[in-house]
Design a protein around this motif. Sequence first.
Motif, PDB file in Angstrom:
ATOM      1  N   ALA A 155       0.839  -1.207   0.000  1.00  0.00           N
ATOM      2  CA  ALA A 155       0.000   0.000   0.000  1.00  0.00           C
ATOM      3  C   ALA A 155       0.871   1.254   0.000  1.00  0.00           C
ATOM      4  CB  ALA A 155      -0.927  -0.007   1.215  1.00  0.00           C
ATOM      5  N   ALA A 172      10.363  -0.553   7.234  1.00  0.00           N
ATOM      6  CA  ALA A 172      11.131  -1.324   8.212  1.00  0.00           C
ATOM      7  C   ALA A 172      11.908  -2.458   7.549  1.00  0.00           C
ATOM      8  CB  ALA A 172      10.182  -1.883   9.274  1.00  0.00           C
ATOM      9  N   GLU A 173      11.388  -2.963   6.419  1.00  0.00           N
ATOM     10  CA  GLU A 173      12.110  -4.054   5.750  1.00  0.00           C
ATOM     11  C   GLU A 173      13.290  -3.451   4.984  1.00  0.00           C
ATOM     12  OE1 GLU A 173       9.639  -7.387   4.105  1.00  0.00           O
ATOM     13  OE2 GLU A 173       8.039  -5.925   4.377  1.00  0.00           O
ATOM     14  N   ARG A 208       4.337  -8.719  -2.339  1.00  0.00           N
ATOM     15  CA  ARG A 208       4.218  -9.737  -1.282  1.00  0.00           C
ATOM     16  C   ARG A 208       3.396 -10.947  -1.760  1.00  0.00           C
ATOM     17  NH1 ARG A 208       5.704  -8.628   3.470  1.00  0.00           N
ATOM     18  NH2 ARG A 208       5.436  -6.370   3.281  1.00  0.00           N
ATOM     19  N   VAL A 217       9.785   3.371  12.054  1.00  0.00           N
ATOM     20  CA  VAL A 217       9.268   4.489  12.851  1.00  0.00           C
ATOM     21  C   VAL A 217       8.923   3.935  14.231  1.00  0.00           C
ATOM     22  CG1 VAL A 217       7.351   6.121  13.121  1.00  0.00           C
ATOM     23  CG2 VAL A 217       8.467   5.844  10.895  1.00  0.00           C
ATOM     24  N   ARG A 223       5.372 -14.250   6.016  1.00  0.00           N
ATOM     25  CA  ARG A 223       4.787 -12.952   5.694  1.00  0.00           C
ATOM     26  C   ARG A 223       5.740 -12.111   4.837  1.00  0.00           C
ATOM     27  NH1 ARG A 223       0.033  -9.957   5.313  1.00  0.00           N
ATOM     28  NH2 ARG A 223       0.698  -7.794   5.143  1.00  0.00           N
ATOM     29  N   LEU A 271      -3.051 -18.766   2.676  1.00  0.00           N
ATOM     30  CA  LEU A 271      -1.600 -18.701   2.819  1.00  0.00           C
ATOM     31  C   LEU A 271      -1.016 -20.068   3.153  1.00  0.00           C
ATOM     32  CD1 LEU A 271       0.173 -16.250   2.700  1.00  0.00           C
ATOM     33  CD2 LEU A 271       0.148 -16.160   5.188  1.00  0.00           C
ATOM     34  N   GLU A 311      -3.774  -2.876   4.983  1.00  0.00           N
ATOM     35  CA  GLU A 311      -4.280  -3.845   5.959  1.00  0.00           C
ATOM     36  C   GLU A 311      -4.333  -3.316   7.383  1.00  0.00           C
ATOM     37  OE1 GLU A 311      -2.335  -7.642   5.807  1.00  0.00           O
ATOM     38  OE2 GLU A 311      -3.234  -8.134   3.882  1.00  0.00           O
ATOM     39  N   VAL A 336      -4.928  -7.235  -1.733  1.00  0.00           N
ATOM     40  CA  VAL A 336      -4.210  -6.075  -2.247  1.00  0.00           C
ATOM     41  C   VAL A 336      -5.094  -5.115  -3.030  1.00  0.00           C
ATOM     42  CG1 VAL A 336      -3.376  -6.907  -4.500  1.00  0.00           C
ATOM     43  CG2 VAL A 336      -1.935  -5.467  -3.079  1.00  0.00           C
ATOM     44  N   LYS A 387      -3.023 -19.322  -5.549  1.00  0.00           N
ATOM     45  CA  LYS A 387      -1.891 -19.439  -6.460  1.00  0.00           C
ATOM     46  C   LYS A 387      -1.092 -20.673  -6.062  1.00  0.00           C
ATOM     47  CE  LYS A 387      -0.366 -15.532  -5.023  1.00  0.00           C
ATOM     48  NZ  LYS A 387      -1.305 -15.520  -3.899  1.00  0.00           N
TER      49      LYS A 387
HETATM   50  C1  LIG Z   1       2.416 -15.150   0.889  1.00  0.00           C
HETATM   51  C2  LIG Z   1       1.289 -14.182   0.702  1.00  0.00           C
HETATM   52  C3  LIG Z   1       0.414 -14.350  -0.359  1.00  0.00           C
HETATM   53  C4  LIG Z   1      -0.623 -13.429  -0.568  1.00  0.00           C
HETATM   54  N1  LIG Z   1      -1.460 -13.620  -1.636  1.00  0.00           N
HETATM   55  C5  LIG Z   1      -2.399 -12.685  -1.898  1.00  0.00           C
HETATM   56  C6  LIG Z   1      -3.225 -12.790  -3.065  1.00  0.00           C
HETATM   57  O1  LIG Z   1      -3.137 -13.761  -3.836  1.00  0.00           O
HETATM   58  N2  LIG Z   1      -4.116 -11.798  -3.327  1.00  0.00           N
HETATM   59  C7  LIG Z   1      -4.221 -10.697  -2.504  1.00  0.00           C
HETATM   60  O2  LIG Z   1      -5.002  -9.799  -2.817  1.00  0.00           O
HETATM   61  N3  LIG Z   1      -3.480 -10.589  -1.372  1.00  0.00           N
HETATM   62  C8  LIG Z   1      -2.574 -11.540  -1.052  1.00  0.00           C
HETATM   63  N4  LIG Z   1      -1.798 -11.411   0.071  1.00  0.00           N
HETATM   64  C9  LIG Z   1      -2.058 -10.264   0.976  1.00  0.00           C
HETATM   65  C10 LIG Z   1      -1.349  -8.995   0.481  1.00  0.00           C
HETATM   66  O3  LIG Z   1       0.017  -9.235   0.356  1.00  0.00           O
HETATM   67  C11 LIG Z   1      -1.629  -7.864   1.460  1.00  0.00           C
HETATM   68  O4  LIG Z   1      -3.012  -7.599   1.424  1.00  0.00           O
HETATM   69  C12 LIG Z   1      -0.849  -6.585   1.131  1.00  0.00           C
HETATM   70  O5  LIG Z   1       0.534  -6.818   1.198  1.00  0.00           O
HETATM   71  C13 LIG Z   1      -1.249  -5.467   2.101  1.00  0.00           C
HETATM   72  O6  LIG Z   1      -0.453  -4.340   1.868  1.00  0.00           O
HETATM   73  P1  LIG Z   1      -0.007  -3.383   3.089  1.00  0.00           P
HETATM   74  O7  LIG Z   1       0.889  -2.361   2.484  1.00  0.00           O
HETATM   75  O8  LIG Z   1      -1.183  -2.970   3.842  1.00  0.00           O
HETATM   76  O9  LIG Z   1       0.858  -4.309   4.053  1.00  0.00           O
HETATM   77  P2  LIG Z   1       2.318  -4.876   3.797  1.00  0.00           P
HETATM   78  O10 LIG Z   1       2.509  -5.262   2.387  1.00  0.00           O
HETATM   79  O11 LIG Z   1       2.539  -5.911   4.850  1.00  0.00           O
HETATM   80  O12 LIG Z   1       3.284  -3.643   4.078  1.00  0.00           O
HETATM   81  C14 LIG Z   1       3.433  -3.043   5.329  1.00  0.00           C
HETATM   82  C15 LIG Z   1       4.883  -2.589   5.448  1.00  0.00           C
HETATM   83  O13 LIG Z   1       4.999  -1.684   6.541  1.00  0.00           O
HETATM   84  C16 LIG Z   1       6.217  -1.931   7.199  1.00  0.00           C
HETATM   85  N5  LIG Z   1       6.142  -1.403   8.559  1.00  0.00           N
HETATM   86  C17 LIG Z   1       5.366  -1.848   9.577  1.00  0.00           C
HETATM   87  N6  LIG Z   1       5.583  -1.091  10.685  1.00  0.00           N
HETATM   88  C18 LIG Z   1       6.491  -0.160  10.345  1.00  0.00           C
HETATM   89  C19 LIG Z   1       7.116   0.893  11.059  1.00  0.00           C
HETATM   90  N7  LIG Z   1       6.829   1.148  12.344  1.00  0.00           N
HETATM   91  N8  LIG Z   1       8.040   1.653  10.420  1.00  0.00           N
HETATM   92  C20 LIG Z   1       8.335   1.424   9.107  1.00  0.00           C
HETATM   93  N9  LIG Z   1       7.766   0.429   8.382  1.00  0.00           N
HETATM   94  C21 LIG Z   1       6.857  -0.346   8.999  1.00  0.00           C
HETATM   95  C22 LIG Z   1       6.339  -3.439   7.141  1.00  0.00           C
HETATM   96  O14 LIG Z   1       7.686  -3.838   7.369  1.00  0.00           O
HETATM   97  C23 LIG Z   1       5.853  -3.722   5.728  1.00  0.00           C
HETATM   98  O15 LIG Z   1       6.917  -3.697   4.817  1.00  0.00           O
HETATM   99  C24 LIG Z   1      -0.780 -12.332   0.327  1.00  0.00           C
HETATM  100  C25 LIG Z   1       0.091 -12.187   1.419  1.00  0.00           C
HETATM  101  C26 LIG Z   1       1.111 -13.097   1.615  1.00  0.00           C
HETATM  102  C27 LIG Z   1       2.041 -12.924   2.788  1.00  0.00           C
END
Ligand SMILES: Cc1cc2nc3c(=O)[nH]c(=O)nc-3n(C[C@H](O)[C@H](O)[C@H](O)COP(=O)(O)OP(=O)(O)OC[C@H]3O[C@@H](n4cnc5c(N)ncnc54)[C@H](O)[C@@H]3O)c2cc1C
Length: 483
Positions: free
Chosen positions: A11, A33-34, A41, A78, A129, A155, A283, A295, A328
């Motif tokens: 996101a 953070a990563e 992902r 952060v 994750r 998953l 999320e 996503v 998948k």
């Molecule tokens: C193996 C796997 C398969 C998936 N398959 C699907 C699929 O087929 N279809 C689908 O729609 N969704 C799928 N998903 C779910 C999808 O990946 C998530 O919905 C999506 O990544 C959400 O995005 P996000 O940015 O909210 O969270 P994330 O992608 O988790 O990103 C959050 C980021 O914030 C960082 N962060 C957290 N706290 C801090 C902090 N304090 N300071 C700095 N950085 C920080 C984290 O390190 C991370 O990198 C899957 C997930 C996984 C793990």
Amino acid sequence: MSIVVIGNGMAGSRLVTEIRERDREVPLTVFGAEPEQPYNRILLSNVLAGAAGPEQIGLVDRAWYGRNGVDARHGVEVTAIDRAARVVHASDGTATPYGTLVIATGSRSIVPPIPGTEDGLPEGALAFRTLDDCRAIIGAAEGARRAVVIGGGLLGIEAARGLAGRGLDVTVAHLAGHLMERQLDPGAGEVLARTLRRLGIRARLEAHVTSLRTRDDAGARRVTGVGLAPPDGDVPADLVVLACGVRPETGLARAAGLAVDRGIVVDGALRSVTDPAVRAIGECCQHDGTVYGLVAPAWEQAAVLADLLTGADAGARFTGARQITRLKAAGVDLVAMGETHHGDDDPGVEVMRFADASRGTYKKVVVRGDRVVGAILLGETSTAGTLTRLYDRAAPPPAERLGMLFAGVGGAQAADSPVRMPDLATVCHCNNVSKGQIRACWEKGARSVDEIADATRAGTGCGGCRDTVCGIVEWLGEQAVPS
Ligand SMILES: Cc1cc2nc3c(=O)[nH]c(=O)nc-3n(C[C@H](O)[C@H](O)[C@H](O)COP(=O)(O)OP(=O)(O)OC[C@H]3O[C@@H](n4cnc5c(N)ncnc54)[C@H](O)[C@@H]3O)c2cc1C
């Protein structure tokens, strides 16, 4: 007005690129953070299965940030938000002021309170994750023969399939009575379990994990198996993968006094209901009572917020999203959407169902008030395009109901083909790209699937629509050639 984004995952990274597409000037900082550049992902399952390498799943390369005047802090977390001073404090010791703060911290894996995990996970037991998790699982799988995956949701099944493909003997231990119980009804869960069995994966259902068995290995605790409540007993394993669900990462927001329910509570402008200077997407946020775990909603939220923060569209609002799940896993075709649990006798709904467990096929469509409100296609998904369109647009189903289950009946195949597909039909659900947008892009000169993807992003999410995009491109090419 400076914008600071916390989280450079799917996101956060999308928001940053969407903002730069609309505004080249606004000061923009993103903390991730990563340590890696942002990556897709979703495709970690393909990496685990060996179908893609980590280098193939990058989303935004590091050089992009420099070229686009974005201050990207990779590998920096952060640690606190000071809302009164409008400053975020980070693990690199910096204090960064903001005009608008966007929280996009995603979720973290749930590690259930299983005896044997109080002091952290033993060697050989891993969550799934992050790319780091994925690398660690692949490393551990190299020396392993038997794996247990705890959790039989999307998953867990993708992880199990990936490990079975690497030659491991895999058991899925699942608490509920059938696999993927959130997306599937019991009949589909049963057919899925049979299909997995054929692929060498056993499912233990209603399995209560009571412990992680370990032994001392040169001073470290190493996993040797999983203890299950009677009558299951112990399952030996050299590798245990935890796929027990996720919890929104809301610690920072809570500590800063923002309203948090399951996620950070936001309105249609993705604004915290507590503080208008703070927004949240992905999320970690909760909109209208819903926390999304896919996503497509996260990317839609990113586009809406970019419109709002840059002034490109001051009226943009996130109004909620329909959820379509596609598994998948090689050898298991599965698409599920909406309300799938209705029984044949449930009042107010019409249920169409076909099952052939011996072939691994299960199909179900649920119609209410002349609208498709849910569907499952397992084993044979040729009508997935038709059904997702009907579900997506809440459109009336065809009079010939069978056409929703079987391609070629009642013109369903034709409707799924690039020729008959209406321009408004969504082709890429992750990125919300319609056939009309692909056609427009082709008319501007894009001639390959990759060029279409570069221009529209179609096919860059889960990748499930790439064949359809390819079909549309081929068809457009044929139209252009005079016969
Ligand atoms: C193996 C796997 C398969 C998936 N398959 C699907 C699929 O087929 N279809 C689908 O729609 N969704 C799928 N998903 C779910 C999808 O990946 C998530 O919905 C999506 O990544 C959400 O995005 P996000 O940015 O909210 O969270 P994330 O992608 O988790 O990103 C959050 C980021 O914030 C960082 N962060 C957290 N706290 C801090 C902090 N304090 N300071 C700095 N950085 C920080 C984290 O390190 C991370 O990198 C899957 C997930 C996984 C793990």
